[in-house]
Design an enzyme around this catalytic site. Structure first.
Site, PDB file in Angstrom:
ATOM      1  N   HIS A  90      31.662  17.915  83.700  1.00  0.00           N
ATOM      2  CA  HIS A  90      32.686  17.141  84.411  1.00  0.00           C
ATOM      3  C   HIS A  90      32.155  15.751  84.749  1.00  0.00           C
ATOM      4  O   HIS A  90      30.961  15.568  85.005  1.00  0.00           O
ATOM      5  CB  HIS A  90      33.190  17.864  85.668  1.00  0.00           C
ATOM      6  CG  HIS A  90      32.152  18.121  86.721  1.00  0.00           C
ATOM      7  ND1 HIS A  90      31.828  17.213  87.708  1.00  0.00           N
ATOM      8  CD2 HIS A  90      31.368  19.204  86.959  1.00  0.00           C
ATOM      9  CE1 HIS A  90      30.906  17.724  88.505  1.00  0.00           C
ATOM     10  NE2 HIS A  90      30.597  18.929  88.074  1.00  0.00           N
ATOM     11  N   ASP A  92      33.649  13.669  87.166  1.00  0.00           N
ATOM     12  CA  ASP A  92      33.853  13.249  88.554  1.00  0.00           C
ATOM     13  C   ASP A  92      32.650  13.654  89.395  1.00  0.00           C
ATOM     14  O   ASP A  92      31.878  14.552  89.021  1.00  0.00           O
ATOM     15  CB  ASP A  92      35.152  13.824  89.116  1.00  0.00           C
ATOM     16  CG  ASP A  92      35.116  15.347  89.257  1.00  0.00           C
ATOM     17  OD1 ASP A  92      34.593  16.013  88.337  1.00  0.00           O
ATOM     18  OD2 ASP A  92      35.613  15.870  90.270  1.00  0.00           O
ATOM     19  N   ASP A 123      24.604  16.024  88.782  1.00  0.00           N
ATOM     20  CA  ASP A 123      25.865  16.766  88.911  1.00  0.00           C
ATOM     21  C   ASP A 123      27.053  15.827  88.758  1.00  0.00           C
ATOM     22  O   ASP A 123      27.489  15.213  89.716  1.00  0.00           O
ATOM     23  CB  ASP A 123      25.884  17.456  90.276  1.00  0.00           C
ATOM     24  CG  ASP A 123      27.117  18.314  90.502  1.00  0.00           C
ATOM     25  OD1 ASP A 123      27.761  18.702  89.520  1.00  0.00           O
ATOM     26  OD2 ASP A 123      27.425  18.582  91.673  1.00  0.00           O
ATOM     27  N   GLU A 154      36.568  18.541  89.014  1.00  0.00           N
ATOM     28  CA  GLU A 154      35.813  19.731  89.406  1.00  0.00           C
ATOM     29  C   GLU A 154      35.385  19.649  90.860  1.00  0.00           C
ATOM     30  O   GLU A 154      35.384  20.660  91.574  1.00  0.00           O
ATOM     31  CB  GLU A 154      34.582  19.884  88.506  1.00  0.00           C
ATOM     32  CG  GLU A 154      33.888  21.243  88.632  1.00  0.00           C
ATOM     33  CD  GLU A 154      32.895  21.313  89.791  1.00  0.00           C
ATOM     34  OE1 GLU A 154      32.553  22.424  90.222  1.00  0.00           O
ATOM     35  OE2 GLU A 154      32.455  20.226  90.273  1.00  0.00           O
ATOM     36  N   GLU A 155      35.051  18.448  91.322  1.00  0.00           N
ATOM     37  CA  GLU A 155      34.545  18.309  92.686  1.00  0.00           C
ATOM     38  C   GLU A 155      35.643  18.399  93.745  1.00  0.00           C
ATOM     39  O   GLU A 155      35.347  18.366  94.939  1.00  0.00           O
ATOM     40  CB  GLU A 155      33.791  16.983  92.834  1.00  0.00           C
ATOM     41  CG  GLU A 155      32.565  16.847  91.940  1.00  0.00           C
ATOM     42  CD  GLU A 155      31.426  17.786  92.305  1.00  0.00           C
ATOM     43  OE1 GLU A 155      31.626  18.691  93.138  1.00  0.00           O
ATOM     44  OE2 GLU A 155      30.330  17.617  91.741  1.00  0.00           O
ATOM     45  N   GLU A 159      42.142  21.867  90.496  1.00  0.00           N
ATOM     46  CA  GLU A 159      43.477  22.401  90.774  1.00  0.00           C
ATOM     47  C   GLU A 159      44.342  22.510  89.534  1.00  0.00           C
ATOM     48  O   GLU A 159      45.082  23.486  89.367  1.00  0.00           O
ATOM     49  CB  GLU A 159      44.177  21.523  91.826  1.00  0.00           C
ATOM     50  CG  GLU A 159      45.533  22.056  92.253  1.00  0.00           C
ATOM     51  CD  GLU A 159      46.168  21.242  93.352  1.00  0.00           C
ATOM     52  OE1 GLU A 159      47.359  21.465  93.650  1.00  0.00           O
ATOM     53  OE2 GLU A 159      45.475  20.367  93.922  1.00  0.00           O
ATOM     54  N   HIS A 420      25.267  16.884  95.703  1.00  0.00           N
ATOM     55  CA  HIS A 420      26.214  16.722  96.812  1.00  0.00           C
ATOM     56  C   HIS A 420      25.592  16.036  98.017  1.00  0.00           C
ATOM     57  O   HIS A 420      26.314  15.660  98.945  1.00  0.00           O
ATOM     58  CB  HIS A 420      26.846  18.044  97.260  1.00  0.00           C
ATOM     59  CG  HIS A 420      27.689  18.704  96.216  1.00  0.00           C
ATOM     60  ND1 HIS A 420      28.647  19.646  96.532  1.00  0.00           N
ATOM     61  CD2 HIS A 420      27.739  18.564  94.878  1.00  0.00           C
ATOM     62  CE1 HIS A 420      29.235  20.063  95.426  1.00  0.00           C
ATOM     63  NE2 HIS A 420      28.680  19.417  94.401  1.00  0.00           N
TER      64      HIS A 420
END
Length: 448
Positions: A90, A92, A123, A154-155, A159, A420
């Protein structure tokens, strides 16, 4: 390309260009949780698409569903009759939060002591870069057909991912799916992620009064909401710290040693803090449920008036074990909360989000090929079958959408990646091994 040494040599050759592309991607502030940077997320998708076009993919398209963030789908044909491999990552990233917590600018990749620091450096823009590196190793002699799916949300919970998988199922169908969004057991020790806990998050509110009243006038008769909520929260664990909610699933974990010294260093536990719960450490982290309180709504200590608080809220985060379902876990949690609210207080439970747990059958030719490739890339060290205590709900979506595919969950992270958090960093030597392992994996899959 037929020999391991040829592949090793090619990895060293392509790595500088791969790192440059990674650094360029990292400079794009593709924070999907920030509406003000929606344009950056779009720019990130376009940059990823251009990288695939430069690799002469047969088709490259940016797609989205119902206002969701942009994803990139690409396809490159391999030899006739060769397996098809879907490579996922991903583009994002998480918010960078307070820049003062970073030792260097969060969106300016900076190397220190063998790590590349920046938001997304690991990440998961390094997942994209690892896929690119493996493809560049093989060049036009690609041993398999490759499909790329690079997600853009993804973060923020993926959805629209189920709808994207459904809408583009034929274009994404594959024999093997490689998901590069996890990590390795340690520096020098690779891993395949075979289980992940699920997630149930709820906001719990208790109310004991219609409005605040004087604590001296009414204290001793009327319960305040903070004391009431505290008793509800305390009921969630027994005296040893085991989750006390009845009906939740638990299971065994892989026989992996997690030394005390490493556990303390990686967890950030304060000196003298004791571990909660019973059983092996990895079971408590990977295959047993956990419950945490991650937020409270209540008056601040500074400036608090001398009144009984009428209502208080807590955000409760429950991780559920592989083999359990969010439907069961939520029902068990509701029943527990309802039966432990004291003094007739009013209880409200609002579901924030959920994500299913995952257990992967890590057997078969694709997993044999992966283990062989990882062992070779890490100079004879076999991969650990690792669980993850956190949740990656989209993996369950892939398993459901493509039940016949072998799903391999790998990644570039290590115990000190700090994904994160501030000072997220990519261990560059391990990243080189990840690229080599994936190049070897494609080579092995092409021989099946």
């Amino acid at each position: 390309m037929t020999s391991v040494e040829e592949i090793r040599g090619k990895v060293a050759e392509v790595l500088p260009g791969v790192r440059k592309d990674l650094e360029d991607l990292v400079r794009i502030e593709s924070v999907s949780a920030d509406p003000a940077r929606r344009g950056e997320v779009q720019r990130s998708a376009e940059a990823v698409a251009e990288l695939f076009r430069a690799e002469r993919f047969d088709s490259v398209e940016i797609v989205s569903h119902d206002g969701g963030a942009p994803a990139v789908i690409a396809h490159k044909r391999g030899p006739e009759g060769a397996p098809t491999v879907l490579l996922y990552a991903h583009h994002d990233v998480q918010p960078e939060n307070d820049h003062a917590d970073w030792d260097s600018a969060p969106f300016e990749p900076t190397e220190r002591d063998g790590r590349l620091y920046a938001r997304g450096a690991a990440d998961d823009k390094a997942g994209i870069a690892a896929h690119l590196g493996a493809l560049r190793v093989h060049g036009e002699d690609l041993p398999v057909s490759v499909k790329m799916f690079i997600e853009g949300e993804e973060e923020v919970g993926s959805e629209t991912l189920p709808d994207l998988l459904k809408a583009h199922q034929d274009r994404l169908a594959a024999d093997v799916i490689v998901i590069a969004d996890s990590g390795n057991w340690d520096i020098g020790v690779p891993a395949l992620t075979t289980s992940l806990r699920g997630l149930v998050r709820v906001d719990v509110e208790v109310r004991t009064l219609t409005h605040a009243v004087h604590s001296g006038m009414w204290g001793g008769l009327v319960p305040d909401a903070l004391i009431t909520l505290s008793r509800v929260i305390a009921s969630l664990h027994d005296e040893r710290g085991n989750v006390a909610v009845a009906g939740l699933h638990s299971g065994p974990a892989a026989d992996v040693e997690y030394p005390e010294e490493r556990l303390r260093a990686e967890s950030g536990a304060a000196p003298g803090v004791e571990w909660i719960g019973d059983g092996p450490v990895v079971e408590r982290l990977w295959t047993k449920p956990s419950i945490s309180v991650t937020g409270l709504d209540a008056p601040k200590v500074a400036g608090a008036s001398n009144t009984l608080v009428p209502a208080a809220r807590a955000k409760i985060s429950m991780r559920i074990a592989p083999g359990d379902t969010t439907e069961n876990a939520l029902a068990c949690l509701r029943a527990h909360l309802e039966s432990h609210v004291p003094w007739g207080a009013t209880l409200g439970v609002t579901v924030v989000d959920t994500g299913e747990a995952t257990a992967i059958d890590a057997t078969g030719p694709a997993y044999d090929a992966a283990r062989a490739a990882f062992t070779e890339a890490w100079d004879g060290t076999s991969p650990v079958d690792m669980g993850v205590g956190g949740s990656i709900p989209f993996i369950a979506e892939f398993l459901e959408a493509f039940p016949q595919a072998s799903v391999l969950v790998t990644g570039v992270e290590d115990p000190d990646t700090r994904a994160h958090g501030a000072n997220e960093g990519l261990h560059l030597a391990e990243f080189e091994r990840v690229v080599l392992a994936e190049a070897l994996l494609l080579h092995q899959l092409g021989r099946l």
